[in-house]
Design a protein around this motif. Sequence first.
Motif, PDB file in Angstrom:
ATOM      1  N   THR A 163       7.352  73.228  16.737  1.00  0.00           N
ATOM      2  CA  THR A 163       8.187  74.155  16.297  1.00  0.00           C
ATOM      3  C   THR A 163       9.502  74.421  16.574  1.00  0.00           C
ATOM      4  N   HIS A 164      10.468  74.615  15.731  1.00  0.00           N
ATOM      5  CA  HIS A 164      11.800  74.901  16.080  1.00  0.00           C
ATOM      6  C   HIS A 164      12.023  76.225  16.811  1.00  0.00           C
ATOM      7  N   ILE A 165      11.804  77.365  16.074  1.00  0.00           N
ATOM      8  CA  ILE A 165      11.855  78.400  16.726  1.00  0.00           C
ATOM      9  C   ILE A 165      10.460  78.829  17.834  1.00  0.00           C
ATOM     10  N   ASN A 187      16.649  75.876  11.563  1.00  0.00           N
ATOM     11  CA  ASN A 187      17.598  76.629  10.775  1.00  0.00           C
ATOM     12  C   ASN A 187      18.739  76.158  10.594  1.00  0.00           C
ATOM     13  N   HIS A 188      19.302  75.427  11.295  1.00  0.00           N
ATOM     14  CA  HIS A 188      20.584  74.729  10.790  1.00  0.00           C
ATOM     15  C   HIS A 188      20.639  73.701   9.805  1.00  0.00           C
ATOM     16  N   ASP A 189      19.277  73.168   9.930  1.00  0.00           N
ATOM     17  CA  ASP A 189      18.996  71.833   9.049  1.00  0.00           C
ATOM     18  C   ASP A 189      18.893  72.649   7.353  1.00  0.00           C
ATOM     19  N   ASN A 246      25.338  72.346  25.156  1.00  0.00           N
ATOM     20  CA  ASN A 246      25.732  73.461  24.672  1.00  0.00           C
ATOM     21  C   ASN A 246      26.711  73.166  23.365  1.00  0.00           C
ATOM     22  N   TRP A 247      25.843  72.575  22.335  1.00  0.00           N
ATOM     23  CA  TRP A 247      26.439  72.051  21.004  1.00  0.00           C
ATOM     24  C   TRP A 247      27.721  71.169  21.283  1.00  0.00           C
ATOM     25  N   TRP A 248      27.400  70.181  22.500  1.00  0.00           N
ATOM     26  CA  TRP A 248      28.284  69.084  22.413  1.00  0.00           C
ATOM     27  C   TRP A 248      29.512  69.714  23.439  1.00  0.00           C
ATOM     28  N   GLY A 272      14.147  69.644  15.535  1.00  0.00           N
ATOM     29  CA  GLY A 272      15.017  70.798  14.661  1.00  0.00           C
ATOM     30  C   GLY A 272      16.244  70.900  15.007  1.00  0.00           C
ATOM     31  N   ASP A 273      16.987  71.564  13.997  1.00  0.00           N
ATOM     32  CA  ASP A 273      18.713  71.486  14.391  1.00  0.00           C
ATOM     33  C   ASP A 273      19.312  70.067  14.471  1.00  0.00           C
ATOM     34  N   HIS A 274      18.606  69.184  13.492  1.00  0.00           N
ATOM     35  CA  HIS A 274      19.241  67.949  13.776  1.00  0.00           C
ATOM     36  C   HIS A 274      20.729  67.640  13.402  1.00  0.00           C
ATOM     37  N   THR A 334      15.259  67.844  20.807  1.00  0.00           N
ATOM     38  CA  THR A 334      15.539  68.950  19.880  1.00  0.00           C
ATOM     39  C   THR A 334      16.865  69.287  19.890  1.00  0.00           C
ATOM     40  N   ASP A 335      17.258  70.154  19.039  1.00  0.00           N
ATOM     41  CA  ASP A 335      18.792  70.322  18.803  1.00  0.00           C
ATOM     42  C   ASP A 335      19.755  69.495  18.995  1.00  0.00           C
ATOM     43  N   LEU A 336      19.623  68.212  18.221  1.00  0.00           N
ATOM     44  CA  LEU A 336      20.719  67.169  18.250  1.00  0.00           C
ATOM     45  C   LEU A 336      22.139  67.656  17.849  1.00  0.00           C
ATOM     46  N   GLY A 380      12.007  74.395  20.569  1.00  0.00           N
ATOM     47  CA  GLY A 380      13.497  74.360  20.652  1.00  0.00           C
ATOM     48  C   GLY A 380      14.411  75.566  20.301  1.00  0.00           C
ATOM     49  N   HIS A 381      15.549  75.498  19.803  1.00  0.00           N
ATOM     50  CA  HIS A 381      16.365  76.665  19.132  1.00  0.00           C
ATOM     51  C   HIS A 381      16.917  77.421  20.283  1.00  0.00           C
ATOM     52  N   MET A 382      16.596  77.572  21.556  1.00  0.00           N
ATOM     53  CA  MET A 382      17.412  78.278  22.460  1.00  0.00           C
ATOM     54  C   MET A 382      18.363  77.583  23.313  1.00  0.00           C
ATOM     55  N   HIS A 383      18.171  76.143  23.121  1.00  0.00           N
ATOM     56  CA  HIS A 383      18.980  75.343  24.131  1.00  0.00           C
ATOM     57  C   HIS A 383      18.856  75.880  25.582  1.00  0.00           C
ATOM     58  N   ARG A 384      17.723  76.173  25.947  1.00  0.00           N
ATOM     59  CA  ARG A 384      17.448  76.453  27.391  1.00  0.00           C
ATOM     60  C   ARG A 384      16.026  75.714  27.829  1.00  0.00           C
TER      61      ARG A 384
END
Length: 335
Positions: A224-226, A135-137, A298-300, A96-98, A61-63, A274-278
């Motif tokens: 689910t993403h969220i 959401n970012h997709d 943390n978003w790379w 999600g958030d690919h 998730t959250d690539l 995903g979504h939370m990066h936690r």
Amino acid sequence: MEHERTIDRRRAIQAMGVMGLAGLSGLTVAAPGSTGIPARAPSTGPSAAEARRSLRVAHLTDLHIQPERDAVAGVAACLRHVQSLDDPPDLILGGGDHIMDSFETDLSRARQQWELLRKVMKDENSLAFHPCIGNHDIWGWHKPKSATAGDEPGWGKALCMDQLEMDRPYSSFNRGGWHFVVLDSVRHDPDDPNGYVGGLDDEQFEWLSADLESHQAMNTLLLTHIPILSASTLDRKREPGGDMKIGGGLLFIDWPRVKGLLNRNPQVRCVAGGHMHRIDRVEFQGVTHLCNGAVSGNWWKGAHHEASEGYAVIDLYDEGSVERRYIEYGWKARA
Ligand SMILES: [Fe+2]
């Protein structure tokens, strides 16, 4: 990295409506039958030793792929890591958030990121891939920042569905004796024309209700993403006075009816979000809600709290239990 097994605990909480957080030892258990919530597993099911694994899935998730910070190499490293496990997964769930973002970008930036994702998936992945929308997709929902009007071809979810080769924003499939439901968890914010909230619209809720009703004999995982439920949301934002505030963009705003639907469908064993990066795990009324970190951390830019760059391996067992490991693939953030 963590390693959790839930078989014994889920028996302890079945039918009890107890919320417990993974890793906490002093789980409080209410009296059986005190809440009227239906049992999710027979009281005399197989022991942990007898449980047979139905399927192993990887949840990436959250690539947040982007041209910067060597994110393409990071995603490639993650995909190689997944497929080189001694006991590799049967499929990949895309959480999600690919891409880094298209919610607030113009079309050329959005297309640039999708091209990176498509190329790395084509070059580096040979497993079945089942994505959900983050959401970012979504392209252009923030109209001022994306400079969109809303009537452009591809606007909203159309572009990401095309790039991810999704026929519908939500769907379901069967694999290894389990039923998988891919949810579309991102809705327009009714109070903000440029925002989003988590949850299901009425049409999707009706579809989900019918889908679950027609698969009640199968153990089920919702993607689910969220998150539907995530403990990490408690650690997110504070009001100026210090009180917690959980915004509608972090969880399902239609939780009451979704909770009711889950309780009417005890075959739903797991929700992967995903979504939370936690990284967290909430056991609630017999459902294991997993929040599975982020491939991008943390978003790379390194680790986000406890979540280094990683992915989840989820083992699904024939009697409905779930085992999750979070695996770091060894990425070092680049400038
Ligand atoms: Fe994200």
